[in-house]
Design an enzyme around this catalytic site. Sequence first.
Site, mmCIF file in Angstrom:
data_model
loop_
_atom_site.group_PDB
_atom_site.id
_atom_site.type_symbol
_atom_site.label_atom_id
_atom_site.label_comp_id
_atom_site.label_asym_id
_atom_site.label_seq_id
_atom_site.Cartn_x
_atom_site.Cartn_y
_atom_site.Cartn_z
ATOM 1 N N ASN A 154 1.531 -11.080 0.410
ATOM 2 C CA ASN A 154 1.390 -11.436 1.830
ATOM 3 C C ASN A 154 2.110 -10.530 2.827
ATOM 4 O O ASN A 154 2.499 -10.965 3.910
ATOM 5 C CB ASN A 154 1.811 -12.897 2.061
ATOM 6 C CG ASN A 154 0.947 -13.876 1.278
ATOM 7 O OD1 ASN A 154 -0.092 -13.479 0.738
ATOM 8 N ND2 ASN A 154 1.345 -15.127 1.203
ATOM 9 N N TYR A 178 5.083 -8.938 2.763
ATOM 10 C CA TYR A 178 6.543 -8.924 2.919
ATOM 11 C C TYR A 178 7.132 -7.727 2.159
ATOM 12 O O TYR A 178 6.386 -6.878 1.671
ATOM 13 C CB TYR A 178 7.111 -10.287 2.508
ATOM 14 C CG TYR A 178 6.550 -11.365 3.423
ATOM 15 C CD1 TYR A 178 6.882 -11.374 4.788
ATOM 16 C CD2 TYR A 178 5.616 -12.298 2.973
ATOM 17 C CE1 TYR A 178 6.327 -12.304 5.657
ATOM 18 C CE2 TYR A 178 5.060 -13.234 3.842
ATOM 19 C CZ TYR A 178 5.414 -13.218 5.186
ATOM 20 O OH TYR A 178 4.852 -14.132 6.052
ATOM 21 N N ASN A 229 -0.537 -9.992 7.777
ATOM 22 C CA ASN A 229 0.613 -9.167 8.177
ATOM 23 C C ASN A 229 0.259 -7.679 8.251
ATOM 24 O O ASN A 229 1.090 -6.807 8.000
ATOM 25 C CB ASN A 229 1.836 -9.393 7.273
ATOM 26 C CG ASN A 229 2.573 -10.678 7.607
ATOM 27 O OD1 ASN A 229 2.580 -11.098 8.768
ATOM 28 N ND2 ASN A 229 3.204 -11.287 6.620
#
Length: 369
Positions: free
Chosen positions: A184, A186, A241
């Site tokens: 995701n 990060y 993201n």
Amino acid sequence: MSTNTSQEVDLFSPYTFGPLQMRNRIVMAPLTRSRAEKGNVPSSMAVTYYRQRATAGLIITEATQASAGGQGYISTPGVHSQEQVQRWKEITDAVHEEGGLIFVQLWHVGRISHPVFRNGQQPVAPSPIAPRGVQTYTTDGFQDIPAPRALETSEIPGIVEEFRQAALNAKAAGFDGAEIHGANGYLLDQFLEDGTNQRTDQYGGSVENRARLLFEVIAAVGSVWDSDRVGVRLSPGGSFNDMCDSHPQQTFSHVVQRLADLNLAYLHLVEPPPSQGEHPVPDLSARYFRQFYPGTIIVAGGYTLERGNQVLREGFADLVAFGQLFIANPDLVERFRRNAPFNPPDRDSFYGGTDKGYVDYPALPASGA
Ligand code: FNR
């Protein structure tokens, strides 16, 4: 896989992985709920919230900061202070009392942060590339995310050490294991994918180099727990993201093949949504990655009872994680079993707020009542 697979398998079949026995194959996906208290201590409501959902075969907690510097959103819990560890212990005790299993999801957000969470310091990332069109929610409302600074090579062992220390803390808090958040967009995903990693040191360039930090973190967490209590979550092809990779099938096939050698608890794959565009996109589903990974696969991303049973029967996954369904249905397992209707989720209370939309979703009346 062999002893756990048969034509008859479904979401209610028990499953054994490493030393752990699940009473069904229904996993509660990691779900950020942004209700931590002062000091990013999980709230006392979280004890009730996780207890209510402990009939899942396995709970994976909301993403949890391995270190104070790894935070990127308001009121997300950590596992780096004594107060946090004590509250997590209450949570793991509650889940265990109900006969459930619980892994912590260990997290560093990398560039998806803001100086307000870092004592005024810039967020850190593999390379100084700001995410486009991504904001974070702070005490001052939504804020644009500034460009991060690139981590110095000499700082990277410190990040790895933060994950090791967090794993030690999580073990003391009574977790059954840890999931490393490599998904995701990060920090660990930012290193993996070349859209966010333009480094020229041993952590950038080739896919081996881009994957180096992930494997160092796995080794560090695996020095605290046996590897069969360490899981890894990846999101091949995910664009959340502002992520992208120029060759996602090659990048993630490389990573998955190497993970297959590590005797991990599991590989947790978030599948990308079905392509909407005209151009064919590479297959990045569990169906594709299964050829490289004979161990335990958890699959997530828009699954239903029917699709979950199907992916198990096809053998592309061993376990299925459900996210939004678990937010609104604490007794999801029972509802699946009885083919009962679901409570509708209240999206306004997904992130932050009170007990409303958190611990007040009703369970079904007892069967036969
Ligand atoms: C998520 N998701 C998520 N993923 C993750 O790895 N760590 C997290 O903390 C969160 N937090 C989170 C919060 C909320 C409110 C949602 C809706 C989602 C993603 C989640 O684990 C799951 O992959 C997706 O929700 C897709 O599964 P469902 O919801 O379609 O079953």
